[in-house]
Design a protein around this motif. Structure first.
Motif, PDB file in Angstrom:
ATOM      1  N   GLU A  22       0.815  -1.218   0.000  1.00 31.10           N
ATOM      2  CA  GLU A  22       0.000   0.000   0.000  1.00 31.10           C
ATOM      3  C   GLU A  22       0.854   1.276   0.000  1.00 31.10           C
ATOM      4  O   GLU A  22       2.019   1.254   0.353  1.00 31.10           O
ATOM      5  CB  GLU A  22      -0.973  -0.001   1.189  1.00 31.10           C
ATOM      6  N   ASP A  23       0.221   2.368  -0.369  1.00 30.05           N
ATOM      7  CA  ASP A  23       0.870   3.680  -0.407  1.00 30.05           C
ATOM      8  C   ASP A  23       1.219   4.131   1.008  1.00 30.05           C
ATOM      9  O   ASP A  23       0.734   3.562   1.987  1.00 30.05           O
ATOM     10  CB  ASP A  23      -0.098   4.689  -1.054  1.00 30.05           C
ATOM     11  N   PHE A  24       2.077   5.157   1.113  1.00 30.59           N
ATOM     12  CA  PHE A  24       2.401   5.736   2.418  1.00 30.59           C
ATOM     13  C   PHE A  24       2.052   7.219   2.408  1.00 30.59           C
ATOM     14  O   PHE A  24       1.914   7.835   1.361  1.00 30.59           O
ATOM     15  CB  PHE A  24       3.883   5.519   2.756  1.00 30.59           C
ATOM     16  N   ALA A  58       2.144  11.901   7.644  1.00 29.00           N
ATOM     17  CA  ALA A  58       1.852  11.046   8.802  1.00 29.00           C
ATOM     18  C   ALA A  58       3.130  10.408   9.337  1.00 29.00           C
ATOM     19  O   ALA A  58       3.303  10.281  10.556  1.00 29.00           O
ATOM     20  CB  ALA A  58       0.835   9.966   8.416  1.00 29.00           C
ATOM     21  N   GLU A  59       4.020  10.009   8.436  1.00 33.25           N
ATOM     22  CA  GLU A  59       5.274   9.379   8.868  1.00 33.25           C
ATOM     23  C   GLU A  59       6.142  10.378   9.629  1.00 33.25           C
ATOM     24  O   GLU A  59       6.761  10.044  10.641  1.00 33.25           O
ATOM     25  CB  GLU A  59       6.036   8.799   7.668  1.00 33.25           C
ATOM     26  N   ILE A  60       6.209  11.607   9.130  1.00 35.96           N
ATOM     27  CA  ILE A  60       7.011  12.642   9.816  1.00 35.96           C
ATOM     28  C   ILE A  60       6.391  12.950  11.186  1.00 35.96           C
ATOM     29  O   ILE A  60       7.095  13.068  12.191  1.00 35.96           O
ATOM     30  CB  ILE A  60       7.124  13.922   8.964  1.00 35.96           C
ATOM     31  N   ALA A  61       5.068  13.064  11.210  1.00 40.32           N
ATOM     32  CA  ALA A  61       4.380  13.370  12.469  1.00 40.32           C
ATOM     33  C   ALA A  61       4.662  12.294  13.520  1.00 40.32           C
ATOM     34  O   ALA A  61       4.912  12.593  14.685  1.00 40.32           O
ATOM     35  CB  ALA A  61       2.878  13.499  12.223  1.00 40.32           C
ATOM     36  N   LYS A  62       4.648  11.007  13.069  1.00 39.89           N
ATOM     37  CA  LYS A  62       4.913   9.887  13.984  1.00 39.89           C
ATOM     38  C   LYS A  62       6.330   9.980  14.552  1.00 39.89           C
ATOM     39  O   LYS A  62       6.555   9.793  15.745  1.00 39.89           O
ATOM     40  CB  LYS A  62       4.766   8.574  13.203  1.00 39.89           C
ATOM     41  N   LEU A  63       7.252  10.296  13.649  1.00 35.21           N
ATOM     42  CA  LEU A  63       8.661  10.365  14.031  1.00 35.21           C
ATOM     43  C   LEU A  63       8.913  11.497  15.045  1.00 35.21           C
ATOM     44  O   LEU A  63       9.726  11.369  15.943  1.00 35.21           O
ATOM     45  CB  LEU A  63       9.486  10.540  12.752  1.00 35.21           C
ATOM     46  N   SER A  66      15.047   7.382  12.020  1.00 35.83           N
ATOM     47  CA  SER A  66      14.984   7.271  10.560  1.00 35.83           C
ATOM     48  C   SER A  66      13.830   6.358  10.183  1.00 35.83           C
ATOM     49  O   SER A  66      13.385   5.543  10.997  1.00 35.83           O
ATOM     50  CB  SER A  66      16.300   6.720   9.998  1.00 35.83           C
ATOM     51  N   VAL A  67      13.381   6.538   8.957  1.00 39.34           N
ATOM     52  CA  VAL A  67      12.288   5.729   8.422  1.00 39.34           C
ATOM     53  C   VAL A  67      12.660   5.327   6.995  1.00 39.34           C
ATOM     54  O   VAL A  67      13.113   6.166   6.214  1.00 39.34           O
ATOM     55  CB  VAL A  67      10.962   6.551   8.373  1.00 39.34           C
ATOM     56  N   ILE A  68      12.503   4.051   6.686  1.00 41.01           N
ATOM     57  CA  ILE A  68      12.630   3.608   5.289  1.00 41.01           C
ATOM     58  C   ILE A  68      11.361   2.815   4.977  1.00 41.01           C
ATOM     59  O   ILE A  68      11.087   1.809   5.635  1.00 41.01           O
ATOM     60  CB  ILE A  68      13.847   2.689   5.056  1.00 41.01           C
ATOM     61  N   ILE A  69      10.606   3.275   4.005  1.00 47.34           N
ATOM     62  CA  ILE A  69       9.422   2.532   3.557  1.00 47.34           C
ATOM     63  C   ILE A  69       9.582   2.273   2.065  1.00 47.34           C
ATOM     64  O   ILE A  69       9.835   3.203   1.291  1.00 47.34           O
ATOM     65  CB  ILE A  69       8.124   3.320   3.818  1.00 47.34           C
ATOM     66  N   HIS A  70       9.477   1.018   1.672  1.00 50.52           N
ATOM     67  CA  HIS A  70       9.592   0.682   0.242  1.00 50.52           C
ATOM     68  C   HIS A  70       8.372  -0.121  -0.167  1.00 50.52           C
ATOM     69  O   HIS A  70       8.013  -1.082   0.510  1.00 50.52           O
ATOM     70  CB  HIS A  70      10.862  -0.117  -0.022  1.00 50.52           C
ATOM     71  N   ARG A  71       7.754   0.267  -1.251  1.00 54.49           N
ATOM     72  CA  ARG A  71       6.578  -0.449  -1.740  1.00 54.49           C
ATOM     73  C   ARG A  71       6.969  -1.548  -2.724  1.00 54.49           C
ATOM     74  O   ARG A  71       8.041  -1.512  -3.323  1.00 54.49           O
ATOM     75  CB  ARG A  71       5.609   0.529  -2.414  1.00 54.49           C
ATOM     76  N   HIS A  72       6.061  -2.508  -2.906  1.00 59.34           N
ATOM     77  CA  HIS A  72       6.223  -3.509  -3.954  1.00 59.34           C
ATOM     78  C   HIS A  72       4.860  -3.734  -4.596  1.00 59.34           C
ATOM     79  O   HIS A  72       3.839  -3.251  -4.094  1.00 59.34           O
ATOM     80  CB  HIS A  72       6.797  -4.815  -3.387  1.00 59.34           C
ATOM     81  N   GLY A  73       4.849  -4.478  -5.708  1.00 60.81           N
ATOM     82  CA  GLY A  73       3.593  -4.741  -6.411  1.00 60.81           C
ATOM     83  C   GLY A  73       3.395  -3.788  -7.579  1.00 60.81           C
ATOM     84  O   GLY A  73       4.322  -3.097  -7.987  1.00 60.81           O
ATOM     85  N   PRO A  74       2.170  -3.772  -8.131  1.00 59.55           N
ATOM     86  CA  PRO A  74       1.902  -2.939  -9.314  1.00 59.55           C
ATOM     87  C   PRO A  74       1.724  -1.460  -8.950  1.00 59.55           C
ATOM     88  O   PRO A  74       1.130  -1.147  -7.921  1.00 59.55           O
ATOM     89  CB  PRO A  74       0.595  -3.519  -9.851  1.00 59.55           C
ATOM     90  N   MET A  75       2.258  -0.577  -9.787  1.00 54.73           N
ATOM     91  CA  MET A  75       2.148   0.868  -9.565  1.00 54.73           C
ATOM     92  C   MET A  75       1.918   1.588 -10.885  1.00 54.73           C
ATOM     93  O   MET A  75       2.204   1.048 -11.957  1.00 54.73           O
ATOM     94  CB  MET A  75       3.437   1.404  -8.942  1.00 54.73           C
ATOM     95  N   LEU A 103      10.198   5.873   0.488  1.00 58.88           N
ATOM     96  CA  LEU A 103      10.334   7.040   1.359  1.00 58.88           C
ATOM     97  C   LEU A 103      11.502   6.817   2.310  1.00 58.88           C
ATOM     98  O   LEU A 103      11.612   5.755   2.923  1.00 58.88           O
ATOM     99  CB  LEU A 103       9.053   7.248   2.185  1.00 58.88           C
ATOM    100  N   VAL A 104      12.379   7.817   2.382  1.00 59.78           N
ATOM    101  CA  VAL A 104      13.451   7.828   3.378  1.00 59.78           C
ATOM    102  C   VAL A 104      13.309   9.107   4.188  1.00 59.78           C
ATOM    103  O   VAL A 104      13.189  10.192   3.615  1.00 59.78           O
ATOM    104  CB  VAL A 104      14.849   7.751   2.705  1.00 59.78           C
ATOM    105  N   VAL A 105      13.286   8.976   5.495  1.00 65.19           N
ATOM    106  CA  VAL A 105      13.247  10.138   6.388  1.00 65.19           C
ATOM    107  C   VAL A 105      14.387   9.990   7.381  1.00 65.19           C
ATOM    108  O   VAL A 105      14.571   8.914   7.957  1.00 65.19           O
ATOM    109  CB  VAL A 105      11.911  10.221   7.159  1.00 65.19           C
TER     110      VAL A 105
END
Lengths: 155, 85
Positions: A7-9, A13-18, A76-85, A93-95
């Protein structure tokens, strides 16, 4: 924190969490990789990302730990998606967060350079002539070399 | 005991399968030996490992060079250079 997901990110929201519950952070750098609508001059209608479940997570964790060993990062945050786009979709996303900006800027570039050459993901682009696996770029290997001296110093 | 082999991206498409478990003969000691042995298993494998020099390998989910020993391997993966990010 690393995450591999279909799923998308949500970058905000990720920055707020951090940042939640802490005021010691002085600098936050984000990098977002997105799907381009062309490849070698040809239009792209879709892209699929394949990965190696298990190894992907362990590689991303290793890369993140390396960054924390080299720079004074607070988080730090690293989120990587997979699947169809589709073109325009988020891929990665890297933070990075640190007290001062230099560590956050450098660590974000380092994370992306290592991710591009080590994390087991493969892109397949679908254009007018069908699907084609994306070739690895020599420039990505070159980008990695600039961290060589830093890595030798850290060993 | 068999070893689990995994294939990704065009290596997977060319072999026609994502994973399999195989029993290896004793003379297959390294990643390079294994790719040579796989090539002899049929035209799909021959096509997949034709350009063996560009294929990357991982043993137990860690990147390894082609001269790496497979003696401790439970899982060996073959794939093209990675293109994420």
């Amino acid at each position: 924190m690393i995450r591999v997901q279909q799923e998308d990110f949500d970058i905000s929201a990720e920055i707020a969490k951090l940042r939640s519950g802490r005021t010691d952070i002085g600098a936050i750098v984000t990098f977002t990789g997105t799907v381009r609508d062309t490849a070698k001059g040809e239009p792209i209608s879709e892209m699929t990302l394949e990965h190696y479940p298990g190894m992907t997570e362990s590689e991303l964790e290793r890369i993140e730990q390396d960054a924390h060993a080299r720079w004074p990062l607070q988080d730090s945050v690293i989120i990587h998606r997979h699947g169809p786009m589709k073109p325009g979709d988020n891929i990665v996303l890297v933070v990075t967060a640190s007290a001062h900006r230099q560590a956050a800027f450098e660590a974000a570039e380092f994370l992306m350079d290592y991710l591009k050459t080590n994390a087991p993901f493969w892109k397949k682009e679908v254009g007018p002539d069908g699907g084609a696996w994306v070739d690895a770029r020599d420039s990505d290997d070159d980008a990695l070399k600039r961290w060589d001296n830093a890595s030798k110093a850290a060993e | 005991m068999g070893v689990k082999l995994l294939y990704f991206a065009w290596v997977r498409e060319k072999t026609g399968l994502g994973e399999e478990t195989v029993d290896l003969p004793d003379h297959v000691q390294s990643v390079a030996d294994l790719m040579d042995w796989l090539k002899g298993r049929g035209p799909e494998y021959e096509a997949a490992f034709e350009k063996a020099e560009v294929i990357r390998a991982a043993i137990n989910q860690t990147h390894v060079p082609h001269n790496a020993s497979i003696s401790e391997a439970r899982e060996i993966a073959f794939f093209p250079p990675v293109t994420g990010g």
